[in-house]
Design a protein around this motif. Structure first.
Motif, mmCIF file in Angstrom:
data_model
loop_
_atom_site.group_PDB
_atom_site.id
_atom_site.type_symbol
_atom_site.label_atom_id
_atom_site.label_comp_id
_atom_site.label_asym_id
_atom_site.label_seq_id
_atom_site.Cartn_x
_atom_site.Cartn_y
_atom_site.Cartn_z
ATOM 1 N N ARG A 163 60.043 32.090 -6.431
ATOM 2 C CA ARG A 163 58.835 31.270 -6.626
ATOM 3 C C ARG A 163 57.576 32.057 -6.264
ATOM 4 O O ARG A 163 56.527 31.903 -6.906
ATOM 5 N N TRP A 192 58.760 30.548 -13.310
ATOM 6 C CA TRP A 192 58.508 29.129 -13.026
ATOM 7 C C TRP A 192 57.877 28.484 -14.255
ATOM 8 O O TRP A 192 57.075 29.113 -14.957
ATOM 9 N N PHE A 203 62.365 26.257 -12.417
ATOM 10 C CA PHE A 203 62.748 27.610 -12.786
ATOM 11 C C PHE A 203 63.266 27.664 -14.218
ATOM 12 O O PHE A 203 64.007 26.769 -14.653
#
Length: 464
Positions: A388, A395, A400
């Motif tokens: 992240r 992302w 994801f």
């Protein structure tokens, strides 16, 4: 044909992005013979009564995460839920198998597995306040109504892929035992969470019409599927994998139950890596995750194993395996690991290990660590936190993407429902055990585990 040759064939197939992991894995499976069945009518009542009075060992509390990690998991669950909410037909409730998260995806290919994960995701979302209860209830009710009245079935089992608008069977897909099981787990979770009369009635009707005995007419081993064109597929659920949910649901049925001998029919092969021993398969990491998204194996064991602890070992083995691969693919490290069946820059690939399978090339699959969060909470969270923070292109608006490869600077455009789903469900289980506690209230789940011979115990904690 070798695993690598299968992967090469899949990458050259223009329909590769449509192919499920189990469809590819079943081509590597061997055909096995089963055990004979014997009469057992009285066992059902005995198992139910025994389970009702069985005590339970205290379960460990969910993992405790730092506030910033709780925020990460909250964001992950919220965005994951939006996939299941937005990439569905609200009238039918069917959810897309996958979608391109970078555009307005207008595809109509749904899967019953994605729908099963989505039904559970709605329960989590309602609990966390992502969606009002009335809206969540109406979506679930619409879904169950369509599943009961309209979506084609055979002996109560559903076809793998369907048009989300019409329910029409797509791509001559099979009636799938495992994908039906995933859908049923979602349905049973909704039945307990909403405790609504209409939802309860529909859920019971859908579950009770599944004829598990049809899958085991002459063998204790269940077939992976059936098509009207060719009959039963020649592949059995015979090795440790996500099969546990199928057998446990079947044994828990009150209308068409499997014989308990089915639980002992499949093989539990022991693997060893870096001094660690565990039950596993020549298959990607997801086989350790799927059944445990709903069935709570914590502090329980049958005569073979503590499967929760077994999956924790398998996850750690996979982490060590990836770190060792870091000598060849320098992106892999203790902060970035995880290979399971996923997209790649050349199509959908079955890969993982140990032992190494598939054309591993440095691709990272967030669902590998995300789906293992309850097994190794801090270890897996460290990977998700790293992705992240350091790889923003991994992302999307739905959390994801399915996979990415830092070495090639390749980032998937798609999210896949089952990968998004396993990450969301296991994140919630790691935080609160909500899915486990809700699903395990079902009599069918309790009865299936009782027939399989599970009992609670207190694991010995090594002294430090």
């Amino acid at each position: 044909m070798s695993v690598d040759e299968l992967a090469d064939e899949n990458r050259s197939d223009p329909r590769a992005h449509r192919t499920s992991r189990r469809e590819l894995l079943r081509r590597m499976a061997s055909v096995s013979l089963g055990l004979p069945l014997t009469p057992w009518n009285t066992l059902l009542a005995q198992a139910t009564a025994a389970n009702r009075h069985k005590g339970s060992a205290p379960l460990p509390p969910p993992a405790t995460f730092a506030p910033e990690d709780e925020q990460l998991l909250d964001d992950l669950e919220h965005t994951s839920f939006l996939y299941f909410w937005e990439q569905a037909n609200p009238q039918t409730g069917l959810i897309k198998d996958r979608c391109n998260a970078r555009i307005n995806d207008t595809g109509v290919v749904g899967s019953i597995a994605s729908t099963g994960f989505g039904l559970t995701a709605i329960c989590i979302a309602e609990k966390r306040g992502f969606v009002p209860r009335d809206e969540a209830r109406l979506r679930v009710l619409a879904t169950l109504t369509f599943l009961w009245r309209t979506l084609p079935t055979h002996r109560g089992f559903f076809y793998h892929f369907a048009n989300i608008d019409t329910g029409e069977r797509l791509w001559d897909s099979e009636v799938s035992s495992v994908d039906t099981a995933i859908l049923l787990c979602g349905i049973l979770t909704c039945r307990q969470h909403f405790d609504d009369r209409e939802i309860v009635q529909l859920a019971r009707a859908i579950f009770d019409r599944v004829d598990w005995t049809w899958l085991s007419e002459d063998t204790a081993l269940l077939t992976q599927g059936w098509t009207p064109e060719f009959g039963f597929l020649p592949y059995k659920w015979d090795y440790y994998s996500e099969l546990m949910m199928i057998y446990l649901l079947g044994m828990g049925s009150s209308t068409h139950p499997l014989h308990p001998d089915a639980w002992t029919a499949w093989k539990r092969t022991t693997f060893e890596y870096d001094g660690l021993r565990y039950i596993g398969s020549f298959a990607p990491l997801f086989v350790h995750q799927y059944s445990q998204a709903w069935f709570d194996f914590r502090h329980k064991r049958d005569k073979y194993a503590d499967y929760f602890h077994n999956s924790a070992i398998a996850t750690d083995v996979h982490r060590r395996f990836c770190i060792e691969l870091g000598k060849t693919f320098p992106d892999y490290s203790d902060d970035l690991w995880g290979i399971t069946a996923s997209d790649s820059d050349k199509g959908y690939v079955i890969w993982g290990g140990p032992p190494a399978m598939g054309p591993i090339d440095g691709t990272v699959v967030p669902a590998a660590s995300g789906g293992s969060l309850p097994f190794l909470p801090e270890t897996c969270l460290r990977v998700l936190r790293n992705i992240r923070t350091r790889y923003p292109q991994a992302w999307s608006k739905y959390g994801f993407v399915d996979a990415f490869n830092p070495l090639k600077n390749w980032y998937d455009q798609d999210v896949i429902g089952i990968d998004t789903g396993i990450t969301m469900l296991m994140a919630e289980n790691a935080r609160t055990a909500f899915v486990w506690e809700t699903f395990m209230k079902n009599t069918e789940a309790q009865r299936g585990m009782a027939f399989a011979g599970f009992s609670s115990y207190s694991p010995v904690v090594p002294s430090t």
